[in-house]
Scaffold this motif. Sequence first.
Motif, short mmCIF file in Angstrom:
data_model
loop_
_atom_site.label_atom_id
_atom_site.label_comp_id
_atom_site.label_asym_id
_atom_site.label_seq_id
_atom_site.Cartn_x
_atom_site.Cartn_y
_atom_site.Cartn_z
N SER A 116 0.82 -1.22 0.00
CA SER A 116 0.00 0.00 0.00
C SER A 116 0.84 1.26 0.00
CB SER A 116 -0.94 0.01 1.21
OG SER A 116 -0.20 -0.03 2.42
N GLU A 117 2.08 1.17 0.45
CA GLU A 117 2.96 2.34 0.53
C GLU A 117 3.61 2.69 -0.80
OE1 GLU A 117 5.55 2.39 4.11
OE2 GLU A 117 4.53 0.48 4.58
N CYS A 118 3.60 1.78 -1.75
CA CYS A 118 4.31 2.07 -3.00
C CYS A 118 3.55 1.64 -4.27
CB CYS A 118 5.70 1.47 -2.98
SG CYS A 118 5.77 -0.29 -2.68
N MET A 119 2.34 1.13 -4.13
CA MET A 119 1.56 0.72 -5.32
C MET A 119 1.00 1.95 -6.03
SD MET A 119 -1.98 -0.63 -3.59
CE MET A 119 -3.20 0.55 -3.00
N SER A 120 0.63 1.78 -7.26
CA SER A 120 -0.09 2.82 -8.00
C SER A 120 -1.56 2.70 -7.64
CB SER A 120 0.10 2.63 -9.50
OG SER A 120 1.46 2.74 -9.84
N GLN A 121 -2.15 3.79 -7.19
CA GLN A 121 -3.54 3.74 -6.74
C GLN A 121 -4.53 4.15 -7.83
OE1 GLN A 121 -3.91 5.88 -3.06
NE2 GLN A 121 -2.33 4.66 -2.09
N ASP A 122 -4.09 4.95 -8.77
CA ASP A 122 -4.97 5.36 -9.87
C ASP A 122 -4.97 4.28 -10.93
OD1 ASP A 122 -5.57 7.75 -8.65
OD2 ASP A 122 -4.00 8.86 -9.67
N VAL A 123 -5.70 3.22 -10.67
CA VAL A 123 -5.69 2.08 -11.58
C VAL A 123 -6.91 2.12 -12.50
CG1 VAL A 123 -6.78 0.53 -9.90
CG2 VAL A 123 -5.44 -0.43 -11.73
N CYS A 124 -6.65 2.00 -13.79
CA CYS A 124 -7.73 1.89 -14.78
C CYS A 124 -8.10 0.43 -14.86
CB CYS A 124 -7.23 2.32 -16.16
SG CYS A 124 -6.59 3.98 -16.26
N PHE A 125 -9.34 0.15 -15.24
CA PHE A 125 -9.73 -1.24 -15.49
C PHE A 125 -10.80 -1.24 -16.56
CE2 PHE A 125 -12.75 0.11 -12.28
CZ PHE A 125 -13.94 -0.48 -12.66
N VAL A 126 -11.01 -2.40 -17.18
CA VAL A 126 -12.05 -2.58 -18.18
C VAL A 126 -12.90 -3.78 -17.79
CG1 VAL A 126 -10.77 -1.53 -20.09
CG2 VAL A 126 -10.57 -3.99 -19.67
N LYS A 127 -14.06 -3.86 -18.38
CA LYS A 127 -14.95 -5.00 -18.17
C LYS A 127 -14.67 -6.05 -19.25
CE LYS A 127 -18.46 -2.32 -15.87
NZ LYS A 127 -19.78 -1.73 -15.93
N PRO A 128 -15.03 -7.30 -19.00
CA PRO A 128 -14.72 -8.38 -19.96
C PRO A 128 -15.31 -8.17 -21.36
CG PRO A 128 -15.39 -9.31 -17.86
CD PRO A 128 -15.64 -7.83 -17.77
N ASP A 129 -16.43 -7.45 -21.46
CA ASP A 129 -17.04 -7.25 -22.78
C ASP A 129 -16.49 -6.05 -23.53
OD1 ASP A 129 -18.17 -5.36 -21.11
OD2 ASP A 129 -20.23 -5.70 -21.78
N CYS A 130 -15.56 -5.32 -22.93
CA CYS A 130 -14.91 -4.20 -23.61
C CYS A 130 -14.16 -4.74 -24.83
CB CYS A 130 -13.93 -3.52 -22.65
SG CYS A 130 -12.99 -2.16 -23.37
N ASN A 131 -14.23 -4.04 -25.95
CA ASN A 131 -13.50 -4.55 -27.11
C ASN A 131 -12.01 -4.23 -26.97
OD1 ASN A 131 -12.76 -2.10 -28.65
ND2 ASN A 131 -14.96 -1.87 -29.00
N THR A 132 -11.22 -4.99 -27.65
CA THR A 132 -9.77 -4.90 -27.54
C THR A 132 -9.25 -3.54 -27.98
OG1 THR A 132 -9.61 -7.28 -27.89
CG2 THR A 132 -7.62 -6.02 -28.26
N TYR A 133 -9.87 -2.96 -28.99
CA TYR A 133 -9.44 -1.64 -29.47
C TYR A 133 -9.61 -0.59 -28.37
CZ TYR A 133 -9.26 2.72 -32.04
OH TYR A 133 -8.94 3.99 -32.45
#
Length: 131
Positions: free
Chosen positions: A4-21
């Motif tokens: 928790s002291e050194c991880m990146s907290q602003d993490v983006c994520f996508v859902k499984p149905d998001c297209n690859t592009y």
Amino acid sequence: MKISECMSQDVCFVKPDCNTYDASRIMCENHIGCIPVCDEEKSVVGILTDRDIVLRAVACNKDVKTTPVSEIMTTSVYTCSQEKEVTEVQNLMAQNQIRRIPVVDNTNKVVGIFTMGNLAQNDKKIGQQNV
């Protein structure tokens, strides 16, 4: 030192149905080499890397605008708790030859990401704690 002291907290994520592009555009815009794939509850179900995109989509001639990330993502994902010690996670990453690991809370919801870059940025602090 805890993750928790050194991880990146602003993490983006996508859902499984998001297209690859679209996923690759998010990765490009945020200058990241991977993105966690999460369900509706923000629980990690996979991880998509730039390597996955190249080897499982582009090289296989898949249409990135219609191929969901669920078809090409890595599903055997190692995660870690934000309470884990950095050295423990570093060993896990080394043993499994992974460069990025999603950080999750006790319900498997993504709260950050820990990368080799985080490790390099905090190397001196980590080293001082091991003395």
